[in-house]
Design a protein around this motif. Sequence first.
Motif, PDB file in Angstrom:
ATOM      1  N   ILE A 305     -13.465 -38.389  27.034  1.00  0.00           N
ATOM      2  CA  ILE A 305     -13.805 -39.744  27.470  1.00  0.00           C
ATOM      3  C   ILE A 305     -13.944 -40.674  26.273  1.00  0.00           C
ATOM      4  CG2 ILE A 305     -15.617 -41.136  28.501  1.00  0.00           C
ATOM      5  CD1 ILE A 305     -16.106 -39.041  30.503  1.00  0.00           C
ATOM      6  N   ASN A 306     -14.635 -40.202  25.222  1.00  0.00           N
ATOM      7  CA  ASN A 306     -14.840 -41.059  24.064  1.00  0.00           C
ATOM      8  C   ASN A 306     -13.530 -41.399  23.364  1.00  0.00           C
ATOM      9  OD1 ASN A 306     -17.593 -41.855  23.481  1.00  0.00           O
ATOM     10  ND2 ASN A 306     -18.012 -39.681  23.582  1.00  0.00           N
ATOM     11  N   ILE A 307     -12.687 -40.393  23.168  1.00  0.00           N
ATOM     12  CA  ILE A 307     -11.415 -40.642  22.481  1.00  0.00           C
ATOM     13  C   ILE A 307     -10.571 -41.617  23.287  1.00  0.00           C
ATOM     14  CG2 ILE A 307      -9.268 -39.602  21.709  1.00  0.00           C
ATOM     15  CD1 ILE A 307     -10.695 -37.146  20.977  1.00  0.00           C
ATOM     16  N   LEU A 308     -10.515 -41.394  24.604  1.00  0.00           N
ATOM     17  CA  LEU A 308      -9.739 -42.278  25.472  1.00  0.00           C
ATOM     18  C   LEU A 308     -10.213 -43.718  25.336  1.00  0.00           C
ATOM     19  CD1 LEU A 308      -7.545 -41.796  27.598  1.00  0.00           C
ATOM     20  CD2 LEU A 308      -9.317 -41.916  29.335  1.00  0.00           C
ATOM     21  N   GLY A 309     -11.526 -43.901  25.462  1.00  0.00           N
ATOM     22  CA  GLY A 309     -12.081 -45.244  25.390  1.00  0.00           C
ATOM     23  C   GLY A 309     -11.771 -45.917  24.066  1.00  0.00           C
ATOM     24  N   LYS A 310     -11.968 -45.174  22.981  1.00  0.00           N
ATOM     25  CA  LYS A 310     -11.762 -45.765  21.663  1.00  0.00           C
ATOM     26  C   LYS A 310     -10.299 -46.133  21.458  1.00  0.00           C
ATOM     27  CE  LYS A 310     -15.616 -46.214  19.857  1.00  0.00           C
ATOM     28  NZ  LYS A 310     -16.715 -45.288  19.786  1.00  0.00           N
ATOM     29  N   GLN A 311      -9.385 -45.284  21.957  1.00  0.00           N
ATOM     30  CA  GLN A 311      -7.956 -45.566  21.801  1.00  0.00           C
ATOM     31  C   GLN A 311      -7.599 -46.880  22.463  1.00  0.00           C
ATOM     32  OE1 GLN A 311      -6.945 -43.704  19.272  1.00  0.00           O
ATOM     33  NE2 GLN A 311      -5.010 -43.454  20.299  1.00  0.00           N
ATOM     34  N   ILE A 312      -8.110 -47.063  23.702  1.00  0.00           N
ATOM     35  CA  ILE A 312      -7.783 -48.285  24.434  1.00  0.00           C
ATOM     36  C   ILE A 312      -8.282 -49.505  23.662  1.00  0.00           C
ATOM     37  CG2 ILE A 312      -8.099 -49.558  26.564  1.00  0.00           C
ATOM     38  CD1 ILE A 312      -8.303 -47.021  28.051  1.00  0.00           C
ATOM     39  N   ILE A 313      -9.515 -49.404  23.133  1.00  0.00           N
ATOM     40  CA  ILE A 313     -10.053 -50.559  22.406  1.00  0.00           C
ATOM     41  C   ILE A 313      -9.240 -50.829  21.161  1.00  0.00           C
ATOM     42  CG2 ILE A 313     -11.997 -51.326  21.023  1.00  0.00           C
ATOM     43  CD1 ILE A 313     -13.844 -50.517  23.015  1.00  0.00           C
ATOM     44  N   LYS A 314      -8.813 -49.757  20.484  1.00  0.00           N
ATOM     45  CA  LYS A 314      -8.034 -49.964  19.267  1.00  0.00           C
ATOM     46  C   LYS A 314      -6.735 -50.679  19.588  1.00  0.00           C
ATOM     47  CE  LYS A 314      -7.705 -46.250  16.707  1.00  0.00           C
ATOM     48  NZ  LYS A 314      -7.080 -45.243  15.838  1.00  0.00           N
ATOM     49  N   LYS A 315      -6.107 -50.237  20.697  1.00  0.00           N
ATOM     50  CA  LYS A 315      -4.844 -50.872  21.092  1.00  0.00           C
ATOM     51  C   LYS A 315      -5.054 -52.347  21.345  1.00  0.00           C
ATOM     52  CE  LYS A 315      -1.652 -47.732  23.348  1.00  0.00           C
ATOM     53  NZ  LYS A 315      -1.726 -47.161  24.669  1.00  0.00           N
ATOM     54  N   MET A 316      -6.178 -52.663  21.996  1.00  0.00           N
ATOM     55  CA  MET A 316      -6.480 -54.058  22.314  1.00  0.00           C
ATOM     56  C   MET A 316      -6.630 -54.887  21.048  1.00  0.00           C
ATOM     57  SD  MET A 316      -8.825 -55.503  25.123  1.00  0.00           S
ATOM     58  CE  MET A 316      -8.033 -57.011  24.696  1.00  0.00           C
ATOM     59  N   SER A 317      -7.380 -54.357  20.062  1.00  0.00           N
ATOM     60  CA  SER A 317      -7.610 -55.143  18.850  1.00  0.00           C
ATOM     61  C   SER A 317      -6.328 -55.303  18.071  1.00  0.00           C
ATOM     62  CB  SER A 317      -8.681 -54.518  17.960  1.00  0.00           C
ATOM     63  OG  SER A 317      -9.251 -53.425  18.566  1.00  0.00           O
ATOM     64  N   VAL A 318      -5.449 -54.292  18.140  1.00  0.00           N
ATOM     65  CA  VAL A 318      -4.185 -54.382  17.410  1.00  0.00           C
ATOM     66  C   VAL A 318      -3.322 -55.472  18.023  1.00  0.00           C
ATOM     67  CG1 VAL A 318      -2.023 -53.199  16.915  1.00  0.00           C
ATOM     68  CG2 VAL A 318      -4.164 -52.004  16.627  1.00  0.00           C
ATOM     69  N   GLN A 319      -3.329 -55.544  19.371  1.00  0.00           N
ATOM     70  CA  GLN A 319      -2.568 -56.569  20.080  1.00  0.00           C
ATOM     71  C   GLN A 319      -2.864 -57.953  19.531  1.00  0.00           C
ATOM     72  OE1 GLN A 319      -3.428 -56.654  24.236  1.00  0.00           O
ATOM     73  NE2 GLN A 319      -1.833 -55.203  24.706  1.00  0.00           N
ATOM     74  N   VAL A 320      -4.151 -58.204  19.324  1.00  0.00           N
ATOM     75  CA  VAL A 320      -4.585 -59.524  18.847  1.00  0.00           C
ATOM     76  C   VAL A 320      -3.998 -59.793  17.477  1.00  0.00           C
ATOM     77  CG1 VAL A 320      -6.546 -60.959  18.262  1.00  0.00           C
ATOM     78  CG2 VAL A 320      -6.703 -59.321  20.125  1.00  0.00           C
TER      79      VAL A 320
END
Lengths: 320, 350, 282
Positions: A305-320
Motif C-alpha cells: 500500500i505504501n509503495i503504491l501510494g508513494k509511486q502515484i504521488i511521485k508521478k503526479m509531482s513529475v507531471q507538474v
Amino acid sequence: METEINTGATGVIDFLESANLKTKRETFDPFTTPESIFRAILYGSALCMVVLLFSVFLTLLIWSLPSIKEFGLRFLVSKTWDPVAGEFGALPFLIGTLITSFLALVISIPFSLSLSIYLGEYAAEGVVPSFLRSAVELLAGVPSVIYGFWGLFILVPVVRAVEVKLGVTPYGVGIATSSLILAVMIIPYSASLGREVLQLVPAELKEAAYSLGATRFEVIRRVILPYVVSGVTAGNILALGRAVGETMAVTMVIGNSNVIPQSIFAPANTMASVIANEFTEATSTLYVSSLVEIGLLLFMVTMIINILGKQIIKKMSVQV
Amino acid sequence: MKKLLCCAVLALLMLPAYSPCPARAESKELLGAGATFPYPLYSKMFDTYYQAYAVKINYQAIGSGGGIQQLISKTVDFGGTDAFMSEREIKKAEVPILHIPTCLGAVVVTYNLPEKPKLKFTPDVIAGIFLGNITRWDDPRIAAVNPDVKLPGMGILVVHRSDGSGTTFIFSDYLTKVSKDWAFKVGADKSLNWPVGLGAKGNPGVAGLINQTPGAIGYVELIYTTQNNMPAGIIKNKAGNFIEPNIKSTSAAANVDMPDDTRISLTDTAAADGYPISGFTWLIFYKEQKYADRSKEKADELIKLLWWVLHEGQQIAEPMHYAPIPKSAVTKGEQILQSVVYNGVPLLKK
Amino acid sequence: MQRDKFLFRLLKDRLFKTAVSIFSFCSILPLVFILFYITKNGIAVINWQFLTQLPKPVGESGGGISNAIVGTLMLLVVACTLAVPLGISAGIYLAEHKTGKLSYLVRLCVEILHGIPSIVIGIIAYVWIVKPLRTFSAFSGGIALAIMMLPVIVRTAEETLKLIPETLKEASLALGVPYYKTILKVVVPAGLSGLVTGIILSIARVAGETAPLLFTAFGNPFMNLNLFKPVNSLPLLVFNYAASPYPEWHGLAWGASLVLVVFVLLLNFFAKFMTKKWKVRF
C-alpha cells in the motif's frame, strides 16, 4: 608572489602551499583517517537501514515457516481459528481488517477532502485556518491508546444506545465503533496529503478558469479536482495503509471475536488486534508461527500500500 | 554549551551503570507472569511480602497461557496458571516443571440485568447459552429453573476471554464434563473456538465489559463479582443441589484425594455441597533451578517465596474472597518444594 | 433566464462553501471531545501524590503513576540514544548523495520501515532481544521504539539538509576545511533547528506507542531504573487499567492519559515553535 595570487585557482593553492597552510589537496587524501572513518560511518548508517528492513522481513519469514509449511495457501481462506485443535486460518482477521479499514476510509473521505479544499482554496491564510491546521496536526499526534480509551468509555455507550434503538444486539463494541475511531485517526493523514497535492495545481489553470467567469465551486469541481484525483487517491491509499496497521485503538473497541463478523455491529478481530491479544500466550510452535505469519501478511500489505501510494504521488509531482 | 550537552548525554548513558548490575540486583527481584484469576490475591500477597522482606515481585497478569509460555521461554522466574500443564506441554518443556497450588477459586457465571435478580442455572442451560442455542433471557429453559423471577425480554450477549486463560480452562473443563454437545463442538482448553460471543482481555476485561453491557453474561473469578457488586449465578451441582459460589462451597469442592503432583481438576465435584465450577490455581516453576544463568540466590528467593505463599500467604486468601487450600494440599506442596534442587542439591534443608 | 442561471450557480457555490466549512470544522470535533473528557476526568485525579507514588494493589484506593512516568522517560532515552546518531548519519548520507543506487534503495527502505505496523515491530523486538536475553526489559522496549523513530529522523534530516544551499558547503570546502568537519561543523549546525524538530516529532510519535511495549517492556508495579528489567510506561498503564473493572484504576487511567496527552502536545508545540523561531534564513 603578488602576481601569482591573481592567476586563478592554482595560484591560490600554490600561495597557500607556500604559506605552509593545509591545502585542499592534502585533505582530500583518501587514506586520511578521520575522513575515511566519517565517510564509512555515513555509508554504514545508510546501509543499516537496508539491512534493518531485510532483517525484519527475514525474521518474520523464518518464524512463519512452520505455519506456512503446515497450512500453505489454505491459511488465507480457512475461517477456523482453533488453538485447541491446532487448526489456524486467517480469514476472519483478513475480513475484519478489510472491512474496518475500508469503512474507515469511506467515512473519512468527505471530511479529509473538505479539509484539504477548505485549507487549500478557501482559507489559505489567517488566524482561523492556522488554528484549524494546528488542530488537525494535534489530531494526528494523539496516541492510539488514548483514542482507544476514549472510544471505550465515551463512544461505545453512544453506539450501544444506537444499537438498542435499531434493535440489534447492543454490544457497543464491534466493527462500527472501530471504523469510526479509525476514521477519526486517519483524517489528518489524507487531509495533509490532499492539501499538498492541491498546491501542485498550476495557478495559470485556475486563473484561466476564473477569468472565464467560473465560480469557485465550478473551478474546484471542474478544474482542480480532476487534476488532483490521482494525488488524492494516493493520499487516501496511504491513509488506508495507516488504518490497516493500527493496533491499540482497534484492540480496545473491536470486541475480540475470532469469527467472521455477520454485520457491521458485530464484534470481530483484525490482523493487528489478534496478534496483540494472543502473542504472549501462544503455547505451541504452530500457534506462534501462525501469529507471526499474520504479522508477515500485515507487513507485506502495508508495504505494498505504501509503495503504491508513494509511486502515484511521485508521478503526479513529475507531471507538474 | 555543546560540551555541556555532550556531558549530559554521556551521564544519561551511564545510567545503567549506576543501577546495581544485573547479577546483584537479581536476588531482590522476582518476575512472574500468568493467570488473571488470582491476580487480586497475588497483588495483595506480593505487596505484603514486599513490606515484610523487601523483595520485589513483579507479577504481570497476562493469562495462564502466557504464564506457561513465558516460563517455557525462561523469560520469567515463575508462572501462574489455573490450567495445570498437560503431559504434552510438560514434555515440550523437556525438563520437569512443578506445580504448587496457591488458592482455590470459583468461576462464577455473572450477568448484567436490570434489578440484578439472583438467577439459578443448570448445566444444560449454561451450555446452551454459551453454545449459542439459548439467545434470549426470557427463554423457557431459563424460566423453568427460575420460576419466581421475571426475566426481561432481552437478547443474551456472551462475553468470553480473548486471551489464553486458565479461567476458560476451568469453565470449559466443567462444560465438557456436563454437556456432550459442548465436549464435541468445543472442548476444554485455555483458548477455545468460541461459537458465540465477544472477547475481552483478562478477568478484569470480561468483568468490565459485562458491567457496561446490559444483557451480557460471562464467566469470571468470584472476587471480580464481589469487588464490583455483580451477581453470581447459583448452579446445580452433580448431587442435584443448587449451590451459591462462596468460600465455603469452594472449599467443600476440594474435599477430594489429591495426587502427589497436585494436578487435579475440581470441576463437577461429587461433594454434595461443593460448588461445581471450582478450581485450584497453581504457581509453576522448574524443578532444577540451575538453568540459563540463574544464580543460587535467585533460586533461594523463589523457594522462600513459594514456601511463604503455601503458609503465611494463605491467611490473606479469605479476606480477599479466595478459599485457602486444604491441609492435604499444603502437605503435598511442601513435599514438592523439598524436591526442588539447584545443581542437584535440594534448596530446602528441612 | 440568464440571471436565474447565474443565481443558481452562485447558490451552488455558497452551498458548497458552507458544506466544506462545516465538514472541516466537524473533523476536529473528536479532538475537542477527547481533550475535554480527558481533562475533565484527568484533572480530578492529578495531584502531587498521583505523580510521585507507586500504584497500589488491586482494590485499594490511592496510589500513583510515578513508575510509569519514569519508565516512559527511560524508554525514550534508550530509543533516542540508539536512533538519533544512526538516523542523522543516514540522513546526512542521503542529503549528500542525492542520486545513486544505494540512495534510492535506502529511501525506499526508510519509507517501508515507516509504514510497518507497530505490533509487527513488537514481534521483531521480542524475537531479537527478549528471547535471547531471556528477560523482558526496558532495553528491548527502547529498541522497538528506536526502530519506529528511525524513519522519521532520517526523513526529516534529509529534508532539512537538502534545503541548505550548496554554496555554504562549497565555501567551506574551498577554504580547505576537511569534508567531515564541513559536514559536522558547518552544514549540520545550519540545519540544527530542522534536525531537532525531527527528533522531537519522532519522540512525540513513539511516546504514546503501546503495541511494541506489550511484549518487550512488559510492565512493572514497582519503580525500576535497571535497563535490563521490565518497566512500566504511561501508555501500557492506560491500556491495562482502562480494560479493568476497578473504578480506582479507571481514574488512574484518565490521569495518566492527561499526562501523556499533555506531554505529546507540548512536544508538538515545541517542535513547531522551534521551526518558526530558530530557522536559519539564507
